[in-house]
Design an enzyme around this catalytic site. Structure first.
Site, PDB file in Angstrom:
ATOM      1  N   GLY A 181     101.415  55.782  69.618  1.00 34.24           N
ATOM      2  CA  GLY A 181     100.710  55.620  68.350  1.00 34.24           C
ATOM      3  C   GLY A 181      99.585  54.618  68.382  1.00 34.24           C
ATOM      4  O   GLY A 181      99.549  53.676  67.580  1.00 34.24           O
ATOM      5  N   GLY A 230      97.788  52.879  65.360  1.00 36.03           N
ATOM      6  CA  GLY A 230      98.539  52.080  64.401  1.00 36.03           C
ATOM      7  C   GLY A 230      98.179  50.603  64.423  1.00 36.03           C
ATOM      8  O   GLY A 230      97.638  50.080  65.405  1.00 36.03           O
ATOM      9  N   TYR A 231      98.522  49.919  63.350  1.00 32.74           N
ATOM     10  CA  TYR A 231      98.229  48.491  63.189  1.00 32.74           C
ATOM     11  C   TYR A 231      98.919  47.655  64.261  1.00 32.74           C
ATOM     12  O   TYR A 231      98.285  46.865  64.974  1.00 32.74           O
ATOM     13  CB  TYR A 231      98.662  48.060  61.784  1.00 32.74           C
ATOM     14  CG  TYR A 231      98.497  46.586  61.475  1.00 32.74           C
ATOM     15  CD1 TYR A 231      97.321  45.909  61.783  1.00 32.74           C
ATOM     16  CD2 TYR A 231      99.516  45.886  60.833  1.00 32.74           C
ATOM     17  CE1 TYR A 231      97.169  44.557  61.471  1.00 32.74           C
ATOM     18  CE2 TYR A 231      99.374  44.552  60.507  1.00 32.74           C
ATOM     19  CZ  TYR A 231      98.206  43.885  60.838  1.00 32.74           C
ATOM     20  OH  TYR A 231      98.069  42.550  60.524  1.00 32.74           O
ATOM     21  N   ALA A 255     100.488  48.794  67.023  1.00 34.66           N
ATOM     22  CA  ALA A 255     100.165  49.302  68.367  1.00 34.66           C
ATOM     23  C   ALA A 255      98.855  48.733  68.880  1.00 34.66           C
ATOM     24  O   ALA A 255      98.722  48.409  70.070  1.00 34.66           O
ATOM     25  CB  ALA A 255     100.111  50.823  68.350  1.00 34.66           C
ATOM     26  N   ASP A 257     102.322  64.025  69.937  1.00 38.54           N
ATOM     27  CA  ASP A 257     102.674  63.831  68.532  1.00 38.54           C
ATOM     28  C   ASP A 257     104.195  63.718  68.444  1.00 38.54           C
ATOM     29  O   ASP A 257     104.915  64.516  69.052  1.00 38.54           O
ATOM     30  CB  ASP A 257     102.180  65.032  67.713  1.00 38.54           C
ATOM     31  CG  ASP A 257     102.300  64.808  66.211  1.00 38.54           C
ATOM     32  OD1 ASP A 257     103.311  64.236  65.774  1.00 38.54           O
ATOM     33  OD2 ASP A 257     101.385  65.212  65.479  1.00 38.54           O
ATOM     34  N   ALA A 263     105.163  53.501  67.498  1.00 40.63           N
ATOM     35  CA  ALA A 263     104.729  54.441  66.455  1.00 40.63           C
ATOM     36  C   ALA A 263     105.871  54.887  65.564  1.00 40.63           C
ATOM     37  O   ALA A 263     107.031  54.965  65.980  1.00 40.63           O
ATOM     38  CB  ALA A 263     104.076  55.660  67.097  1.00 40.63           C
ATOM     39  N   SER A 264     105.520  55.192  64.335  1.00 42.11           N
ATOM     40  CA  SER A 264     106.418  55.864  63.406  1.00 42.11           C
ATOM     41  C   SER A 264     105.674  57.056  62.834  1.00 42.11           C
ATOM     42  O   SER A 264     104.462  56.978  62.607  1.00 42.11           O
ATOM     43  CB  SER A 264     106.835  54.934  62.261  1.00 42.11           C
ATOM     44  OG  SER A 264     107.649  53.899  62.731  1.00 42.11           O
ATOM     45  N   LYS A 285     114.849  54.152  59.122  1.00 37.90           N
ATOM     46  CA  LYS A 285     114.762  53.201  60.227  1.00 37.90           C
ATOM     47  C   LYS A 285     116.126  52.968  60.854  1.00 37.90           C
ATOM     48  O   LYS A 285     116.254  52.841  62.084  1.00 37.90           O
ATOM     49  CB  LYS A 285     114.168  51.879  59.737  1.00 37.90           C
ATOM     50  CG  LYS A 285     112.768  51.976  59.157  1.00 37.90           C
ATOM     51  CD  LYS A 285     111.771  52.528  60.153  1.00 37.90           C
ATOM     52  CE  LYS A 285     111.391  51.561  61.245  1.00 37.90           C
ATOM     53  NZ  LYS A 285     110.275  52.045  62.087  1.00 37.90           N
TER      54      LYS A 285
END
Length: 339
Positions: free
Chosen positions: A9, A12-13, A15, A62, A83-84, A160
């Site tokens: 990911g 992402g912030y 990552a 993905d 990643a999520s 989670k």
């Protein structure tokens, strides 16, 4: 030879900062993106801090699909599964979050174990190691597991917990050499690398922009995104971290204290930050008309905290003060002109 690390990911912030941390330590980094069109955005973001050069490469994969994962892990020594899957964390449909989070983690683990990767470090969340009761106080640690069958859990928290449990169950049934470590962060703030994906930082953005009438009586365990990247890398390299969970929460800070830190740290730029604390009944009433607000009402007044003693003792991890983090976050947003 230089070790190669796969970071999932890349847009992402968290990552982005993990990639920066790895590159600064001399690793080769491969990161996944959902399409080749995303590659430039990742390079541009990382380049605001460090020059990626040829040590940063990309793989298209993905979390919602099996395709691309074998190629993504080929030749890498470690995987940092940060990643999520995309989704609305306030959705009423728990399965819409649980299925992609759990299945995405299992896709990464299946590919990593088949490739003989040394270690997978997976990002979970502190709310996967929290008491189910929202009225319980005190300090808890990694030995506690949130009950995923508790009907009062919001969908995000359940997703989670389920995803992390599925990861540990998979590794327990696998006889290969790949080790798993999980990191359980609190509320993630800090400087941004790009305006494309603000994530949790939107809270600070709204406060600095004066778009909140006041602060709810909610406490956050604030961790700096740079410190979160650091603990992922420490967990990847420490022999003692294999097979362990690590809480990565910062100091417990009430939202009103966050506001005060912003006012003090920003000076005139923080003039619009609200410092008035909203009564609980006002927040609950407003939540009747605001679905995202509805998800946080269960946390009003909650004082449960998490211990990071294990991360400090085993990994030598030392997070920075919450006030420093939120001010750095706000200054970054101002510099990027998003407030």
């Amino acid at each position: 030879m230089t070790e190669k690390v796969l970071v999932t990911g890349g847009t992402g912030y968290v990552a982005g900062w993990v990639i920066v941390g790895l590159l600064e330590r001399g690793y080769e980094v491969r990161t996944t993106v959902r399409s080749p069109a995303k590659e430039k955005a990742v390079r541009d973001a990382v380049s605001t801090v460090t020059a990626p050069g040829e040590r940063l490469s990309f793989a298209v994969a993905d979390l919602t699909s099996d395709e691309g994962w074998d190629a993504a892990v080929a030749g890498v020594d470690h995987v940092l599964h940060v990643a999520s899957p995309l989704g609305d964390e306030n959705t009423r449909d728990a399965e819409a979050l649980i299925v992609p989070a759990r299945d995405g983690a299992l896709r990464v683990l299946r590919a990593a174990t088949a490739a003989g990767v040394k270690r997978v470090v997976m990002t979970s969340a502190a709310n996967a190691a929290s008491p189910s009761s929202y009225t319980e106080e005190g300090v808890t640690d990694e030995t506690l597991w949130t009950d995923p069958d508790d009907p009062t859990l919001i969908p995000y928290r359940r997703s989670k917990t389920v995803a992390e449990k599925a990861a540990w169950d998979f590794v327990a049934d696998h006889e290969g050499s790949t080790a798993l470590t999980t990191i359980l962060p609190g509320a993630v703030f800090g400087p941004i690398l790009t305006t494309r994906n603000l994530g949790s930082v939107r809270i600070i953005q709204r406060m600095v922009a004066g778009k909140m009438p006041g602060t709810p009586r909610i406490g956050l365990e604030i961790v700096d995104v740079r410190d979160l990247a650091d603990i992922h890398i420490r967990a990847m390299t420490s022999p003692e971290a294999a097979g362990q969970r690590f809480l990565a929460t910062g100091e417990f800070t009430w939202m009103r204290e966050v506001a005060q830190a912003l006012r003090t740290g920003l000076g005139p730029a923080g003039a619009k930050v609200p410092t008035r604390q909203l009564p609980d009944f006002v927040v609950r009433f407003a939540s009747l008309f605001d679905r995202p607000l509805r998800a946080i009402t269960v946390s009003l007044g909650r004082r449960n905290r998490h211990s990071t003693e294990k991360a400090k003792r085993v990994l030598g991890w030392q997070p920075r003060p919450a006030a420093e983090t939120v001010v750095a976050c706000a200054r970054s947003l101002i510099d990027w002109r998003v407030v």
